[in-house]
Design an enzyme around this catalytic site. Structure first.
Site, PDB file in Angstrom:
ATOM      1  N   GLU A  40      39.535 -13.067  -1.409  1.00 45.20           N
ATOM      2  CA  GLU A  40      40.369 -11.938  -1.832  1.00 45.20           C
ATOM      3  C   GLU A  40      39.580 -10.661  -1.606  1.00 45.20           C
ATOM      4  O   GLU A  40      38.439 -10.542  -2.055  1.00 45.20           O
ATOM      5  CB  GLU A  40      40.727 -12.082  -3.315  1.00 45.20           C
ATOM      6  CG  GLU A  40      41.609 -10.985  -3.852  1.00 45.20           C
ATOM      7  CD  GLU A  40      43.051 -11.110  -3.392  1.00 45.20           C
ATOM      8  OE1 GLU A  40      43.754 -10.093  -3.357  1.00 45.20           O
ATOM      9  OE2 GLU A  40      43.463 -12.240  -3.049  1.00 45.20           O
ATOM     10  N   SER A  48      35.069  -5.481   0.456  1.00 38.99           N
ATOM     11  CA  SER A  48      33.882  -5.975   1.176  1.00 38.99           C
ATOM     12  C   SER A  48      32.795  -6.488   0.240  1.00 38.99           C
ATOM     13  O   SER A  48      31.605  -6.436   0.558  1.00 38.99           O
ATOM     14  CB  SER A  48      33.315  -4.868   2.084  1.00 38.99           C
ATOM     15  OG  SER A  48      34.290  -4.424   2.994  1.00 38.99           O
ATOM     16  N   ARG A  49      33.179  -6.955  -0.918  1.00 41.92           N
ATOM     17  CA  ARG A  49      32.265  -7.557  -1.907  1.00 41.92           C
ATOM     18  C   ARG A  49      31.246  -6.558  -2.470  1.00 41.92           C
ATOM     19  O   ARG A  49      30.260  -6.960  -3.070  1.00 41.92           O
ATOM     20  CB  ARG A  49      31.513  -8.760  -1.302  1.00 41.92           C
ATOM     21  CG  ARG A  49      32.437  -9.928  -0.943  1.00 41.92           C
ATOM     22  CD  ARG A  49      33.094 -10.488  -2.189  1.00 41.92           C
ATOM     23  NE  ARG A  49      33.924 -11.650  -1.948  1.00 41.92           N
ATOM     24  CZ  ARG A  49      35.233 -11.615  -1.760  1.00 41.92           C
ATOM     25  NH1 ARG A  49      35.855 -10.464  -1.738  1.00 41.92           N
ATOM     26  NH2 ARG A  49      35.917 -12.707  -1.596  1.00 41.92           N
ATOM     27  N   LEU A  50      31.486  -5.262  -2.281  1.00 40.41           N
ATOM     28  CA  LEU A  50      30.584  -4.256  -2.849  1.00 40.41           C
ATOM     29  C   LEU A  50      31.103  -3.871  -4.230  1.00 40.41           C
ATOM     30  O   LEU A  50      31.547  -2.746  -4.469  1.00 40.41           O
ATOM     31  CB  LEU A  50      30.498  -3.041  -1.918  1.00 40.41           C
ATOM     32  CG  LEU A  50      29.943  -3.346  -0.516  1.00 40.41           C
ATOM     33  CD1 LEU A  50      29.937  -2.091   0.337  1.00 40.41           C
ATOM     34  CD2 LEU A  50      28.538  -3.934  -0.620  1.00 40.41           C
TER      35      LEU A  50
END
Length: 900
Positions: free
Chosen positions: A692, A874-876
């Site tokens: 996701e 972006s998983r940041l």
């Protein structure tokens, strides 16, 4: 307040039968506005709210239902509320503002100074007198009711920006792609008669701007390019957007509840909201009972006077029971709507469900949904005259009218009026729709000669006609598609049809797909001049299914369609494809090329043979179509062994025993009334590909509260407001002296500056671990907000007084449950729990207080660390940690940002 000479009228837009199709099956036999919420028709609630407007002269209902459908309601509501109500039927949809303008002469008959405009499918407290007062003070054309929502959900509605001091509407945009504001339009307005001048101006400008421009037929079908009739005026895009910032429109913000009633799930939620409002506006409509002479009532419940409810039943909260319903002994109803003439028999359970008119639920049966009102199957729905037999479980399902369920049913399954691939499978394991044949090697495959011979026999001595076989084949294709690709995710279907029988199968499939709720388009470049094919074209044209020429199609099919049905060539084709089919096949091949894989490509469904393949040897060159689904007809052809896509179905349920015996056909049995059967196992999900990409507002240090308790309360309030199921659910992790961790979900039941409180059995596993190691961790996860909170700290028991007080605030059933359950101990079976429960219920049947057991009570975790996490692209992700620190001798919370 206005002067006594002022007159006010209200207009309520109720739509028509082509609107609200997502409300089916509840709107199949009653107009959506008349569906009962909290015991009253949906439209009754805004009408009742209008009654509170000072100097109200008239209420108009505007829609395009037949007048006879509302005649009785209009008459009864006018007499009940003693206010004139009139129905105005539109000849066609005119848009939210156009409908108002269309009846301007009737609306202005009362010479009103103000006009309210409401939408029937809005659920709120309708603060109309307050809006009117605010509107008079602003001095503009109109005032809009607005509400603050979470940024994540705002783009589903019309977002607006207003001046914080004057409340002037400065900017309005409908369902923007990027975040604009967390204030949204509630669909409730008050205007002066000048609104008609503004609407007339839009129509005039549209006429002046009208130009003739040649476009392709495909372009003309696309919604963004569709020219609107001059009398179709939308209030949001055509009036509010252009007039924002011109001191014409203002806002009135409500801090109460608001929802849209678009789906059956939301109707159940809104019924509960209206029931809770009855506490303030209509307490006489709320039921009561203590389990003695009347059923035990918990929370807000409406029961029609003609309904018969057994005194041993337990009802509530959020339950509405309509006329002539019969609720049996021991039945348990929670969060449900029970419609007219329903029978719920002894010990049946109904939770998060809507039970349709004249339906019956058998003894010890359970009809239940998950309670996610926004999910498609979060509420279980029984249509009209559905029979659920004894000891049957129906979970998260939609059951269309006139079905009898004698086996259990669960999870993403729809029991349809005619069955097809979603036909009911009875018995204990009835959870699948289309039967799966797991080993394709056990299935018979036909070569080209055998396939042709089978057709000759079917249409010769066995008496089948071409149109019969084509109808069955096309229906098989459509139901196979519906089995895998749901219309809410794969709605736009392009059927490319060839000149022969395979193309006819595609035409029939498209017609069925239209009735299944999809939006098909047809590309049929080489039409067959025969009555059968002409009839199929006429049928599709009568349904307004668009026919596109090859020139009308976009070169890149991925931009306009979700599914492409390959119905060009069948098993009798040989040689090389000729124009225009060679080009069409190349376009389908391009959908599977690497440069297309980075974007969402439509799935390809091939009918019987992937076009261009060799009937027996398959994709010889390796450069042909790579379909995602193959629907083999009659029996799979040899090329199907080369099919490597995820979905292979067999359709065409018309093979008689004589043919099966002659050709030694070993074919799977079709389950129930299904027209298709899956060959091979469904594809396994690659867990590594599940991901996701979170999109959330920025969460920065300068935005957070200095005190983590305050920040937690802020996020917790957001979770409650967003409708998260059980926002107080938290994972509790503990370890004993052996160092082995264990986790479980518990419910937060108290929060203050001293810590987080939950209640449990002091002899449970977690209690033993806490006694050995009084340190624990909590985790809250609110997925719809992309947020989680971790809390770590020391644990101690709460006081006996605090535990005692909470214990006796719980429902009596929960108090008994706490005594019955010796948590974490081994028991002989579930029946043991029921027996202990019955003993205690009998012991305390006189209503005497139930003593709290000594082994039951609360714990409090005193936080020593908080971490607030918010998902980002972006998983940041954002991670802010609070830890205690001493600064100048004062204990404060230090905030650090952690790397994601």
């Amino acid at each position: 307040m206005g002067s006594s000479e002022e007159r006010v009228v209200a207009v309520i837009m109720i739509g028509g039968p082509t609107k609200g199709t997502r409300f089916r099956p509840l709107s199949l036999n009653i107009p959506k506005p008349l569906f009962p919420l909290a015991g009253q028709p949906m439209v009754h609630h805004p009408i009742s709210a209008c009654k509170r407007i000072p100097n109200l002269a008239q209420i108009y209902l505007v829609g395009f239902y037949e007048e006879r459908e509302f005649a009785l309601f209009v008459s009864s509501i006018s007499n009940e509320l003693r206010v004139p109500v009139r129905y105005l039927k539109e000849d066609k949809p005119h848009g939210s503002a156009g409908g108002l303008y269309n009846f301007r002469d009737q609306i202005m008959e009362e010479n009103p100074s103000h006009i309210f405009l409401l939408n029937c499918d809005v659920c709120c407290s309708f603060p109309l007198p307050e809006m009117l007062d605010a509107h008079r003070s602003y001095g503009g054309i109109g005032t809009i009711l607005v509400i603050k929502v979470s940024p994540e959900t705002a783009n589903q509605f019309g977002e607006l920006v207003a001046d914080p001091v004057s409340n002037e509407l400065l900017h309005y945009t409908e369902k923007p792609e990027t975040f604009v504001s967390d204030r949204i339009n509630c669909g409730v307005y008050v205007f002066t008669p000048d609104i008609f001048t503004a609407i007339q101006g839009v129509s005039t400008q549209r006429k002046d701007r009208a130009t003739l421009r040649r476009v392709s037929s495909f372009e003309a079908l696309q919604p963004p390019n569709r020219s609107l009739p001059t009398d179709f005026v939308r209030l949001d895009q055509d009036i509010l957007s252009p007039l924002a910032g011109k001191k014409q429109f203002y806002i009135y913000e409500t801090r109460d509840y608001w929802e849209q009633i678009k789906t059956p799930g939301m109707s159940l939620r809104c019924s509960g909201l209206y029931l809770s409002q009855y506490r303030l506006t209509a307490t006489h409509l709320l039921a009561s009972g203590d389990g003695l002479k009347k059923a035990t009532i918990s929370g807000d419940v409406y029961i029609h006077p003609s309904a018969k409810v057994n005194p041993t039943a337990k009802i509530g909260p959020n339950v509405s029971i309509s006329a002539n319903a019969r609720i049996g002994a021991g039945a348990r109803l929670v969060s449900c709507i029970v419609l007219d003439d329903v029978e719920i028999k002894e010990n049946a359970v109904v939770i998060h469900a809507i039970v349709g008119w004249k339906s019956s639920i058998g003894r010890w049966s359970r009809v239940q949904g998950s309670g996610d009102y926004n999910a498609k199957l979060g509420v279980t729905i029984l249509g009209e005259s559905v029979t659920v037999e004894d000891e049957v479980v129906v979970i998260n399902s939609i059951v269309l009218p006139n079905k009898t369920l004698n086996g259990s049913w669960s999870s993403n399954s729809r029991i349809s009026r005619r069955g097809y691939c979603s036909g009911l499978v009875t018995g204990a394991g009835a959870m699948a729709s289309a039967k799966i044949v797991s080993d394709p090697e056990c299935i018979s495959y036909l070569n080209q000669r055998e396939a042709a011979e089978v057709d000759e026999i079917l249409m010769g001595p066995l008496g089948f006609s071409v149109d019969q076989l084509m109808e069955l084949a096309g229906l098989s294709v459509a139901t196979s598609i519906a089995e895998v690709y749901k219309p809410d995710e794969h709605n736009r279907i392009l059927a490319i049809c060839g000149p022969g029988n395979n193309g006819g199968d595609g035409l029939v499939a498209a017609r069925h797909l239209h009735h299944f709720g999809y939006k098909p388009f047809i590309c049929y470049p080489k039409r067959t001049a025969k009555a059968l094919y002409n009839g199929l074209v006429t049928q599709l044209e009568s349904l307004s299914v668009p026919f596109l020429s090859v020139e009308d199609l976009p070169m890149d099919l991925s931009t306009s369609f979700d599914i492409v049905v390959d119905a060009i060539f069948g098993f009798s084709f040989h040689g090389s494809p000729r124009p225009p089919f060679d080009d069409l096949i190349r376009r389908m091949v391009a959908l599977g090329t690497p440069n297309q894989k980075n974007k969402k490509s439509p799935v390809i469904v091939s009918v019987d043979i992937p076009s261009g393949w060799h009937v027996e040897e398959g994709d010889v060159s390796g450069e042909g179509i790579k379909p995602d689904m193959l629907v083999s007809l009659t029996a799979p052809k040899l090329c199907a062994k080369r099919f490597s896509g995820p979905h292979h179905f067999l359709g065409g349920r018309f093979v008689p025993p004589a043919i099966a015996e002659k050709f030694k056909l070993d074919l799977p049995a079709y389950p129930g009334t299904s027209m298709c059967v899956r060959i091979g196992k469904p594809p396994r999900v690659d867990i590594s590909t599940l991901r996701e990409n979170y999109i959330s507002p920025e969460f920065s240090e300068d935005q957070v509260e200095a005190d983590p308790f305050d920040q937690f309360q802020k996020w917790f309030d957001d979770a409650v407001a967003s409708g998260v199921k059980e926002p107080n659910a938290m994972a509790l992790s503990t370890t004993g002296k052996d160092g082995k961790p264990s986790s479980r979900m518990v419910l937060l039941k108290g929060l203050d500056k001293d810590g987080f409180v939950w209640y449990t059995n002091y002899e449970s596993q977690k209690a033993h671990q806490i006694s050995e190691n009084p340190q624990a961790a909590l985790l809250f996860y609110w997925d719809t907000l992309n947020r989680q909170v971790r809390v770590e700290g020391s644990v101690q028991k709460v006081s006996d007084e605090e535990s005692e007080q909470y214990f006796h605030s719980r429902p009596r059933g929960s108090q008994i449950g706490a005594i019955v359950s010796k948590q974490s101990t081994v028991i002989p079976g579930r029946q043991f729990l029921h027996q202990e429960q019955e003993k205690l219920e009998a012991q305390f049947s006189d209503g005497s207080p139930i003593p709290k057991p000594n082994y039951w009570g609360g714990y409090r975790l005193k936080p020593e660390l908080f971490e607030f996490w918010q998902g980002q692209p972006s998983r940041l992700h954002d991670r802010l940690r609070y830890t205690p620190a001493d600064i100048d001798g004062k204990r404060v919370w230090k905030i650090d940002r952690l790397s994601p």
